[in-house]
Design a protein around this motif. Structure first.
Motif, mmCIF file in Angstrom:
data_model
loop_
_atom_site.group_PDB
_atom_site.id
_atom_site.type_symbol
_atom_site.label_atom_id
_atom_site.label_comp_id
_atom_site.label_asym_id
_atom_site.label_seq_id
_atom_site.Cartn_x
_atom_site.Cartn_y
_atom_site.Cartn_z
ATOM 1 N N LYS A 218 0.839 -1.202 0.000
ATOM 2 C CA LYS A 218 0.000 0.000 0.000
ATOM 3 C C LYS A 218 0.874 1.253 0.000
ATOM 4 O O LYS A 218 0.609 2.203 -0.741
ATOM 5 N N GLU A 219 1.909 1.257 0.829
ATOM 6 C CA GLU A 219 2.807 2.413 0.886
ATOM 7 C C GLU A 219 3.484 2.649 -0.460
ATOM 8 O O GLU A 219 3.599 3.788 -0.923
ATOM 9 N N GLU B 97 0.855 3.975 -3.009
ATOM 10 C CA GLU B 97 0.493 5.352 -2.650
ATOM 11 C C GLU B 97 1.625 6.333 -2.952
ATOM 12 O O GLU B 97 1.375 7.493 -3.264
ATOM 13 N N SER B 98 2.873 5.851 -2.900
ATOM 14 C CA SER B 98 4.015 6.739 -3.159
ATOM 15 C C SER B 98 4.058 7.244 -4.593
ATOM 16 O O SER B 98 4.714 8.252 -4.875
ATOM 17 N N GLY C 205 1.147 7.914 -6.179
ATOM 18 C CA GLY C 205 -0.146 8.556 -6.363
ATOM 19 C C GLY C 205 -1.300 7.606 -6.576
ATOM 20 O O GLY C 205 -2.361 8.017 -7.041
ATOM 21 N N HIS D 207 -3.673 3.888 -5.347
ATOM 22 C CA HIS D 207 -4.482 3.366 -4.245
ATOM 23 C C HIS D 207 -4.633 1.854 -4.424
ATOM 24 O O HIS D 207 -4.908 1.383 -5.528
ATOM 25 N N VAL E 48 -3.300 3.392 -10.313
ATOM 26 C CA VAL E 48 -2.210 4.362 -10.312
ATOM 27 C C VAL E 48 -2.493 5.354 -11.440
ATOM 28 O O VAL E 48 -3.268 5.055 -12.352
#
Length: 108
Positions: free
Chosen positions: A31-32, A35-36, A38, A40, A59
């Motif tokens: 997840k990290e 998310e890095s 942009g 989900h 993404v």
């Protein structure tokens, strides 16, 4: 945002890391990572068979998806295969689009 399915297979080293960290920690790391760039993560599922993990998420674009694939491959812990997912509405638009195509014909 484009939606993707990532099919992941752990290497021996990656499997050892999974044993050490557990599934929840790996899910948090995935997840990290997504998310890095942009994106989900919608869902993560571990599995039996040729693939060890399935991740569905989105993404912003193909460059972001490529960045994730390259970073994953560079670690050596897993091999990831990226599949672009399409909605029924996107398929409706695709089949409605005019396309010029000549199928191959066997020589006589």
């Amino acid at each position: 945002m484009p939606k993707y399915l990532w099919r992941v297979s752990y290497s021996q080293e990656g499997a050892r890391g999974l044993i050490a960290q557990g599934g929840s920690a790996r899910q948090a790391a995935i997840k990290e990572m997504v998310e890095s760039v942009g994106g989900h993560v919608e869902v993560c599922y571990f599995a039996f068979g040729d693939d060890d993990l399935f991740v569905i998420g989105d993404v912003p674009n193909e460059v972001a998806a490529a960045a994730l694939a390259i970073r994953t491959a560079a670690t050596g812990g897993a091999i990831s295969h990226t599949v672009t997912l399409l909605t029924p509405e996107q398929i409706d638009a695709a089949v409605a689009r005019k396309v010029t195509y000549q199928p191959p014909v066997a020589a006589e």
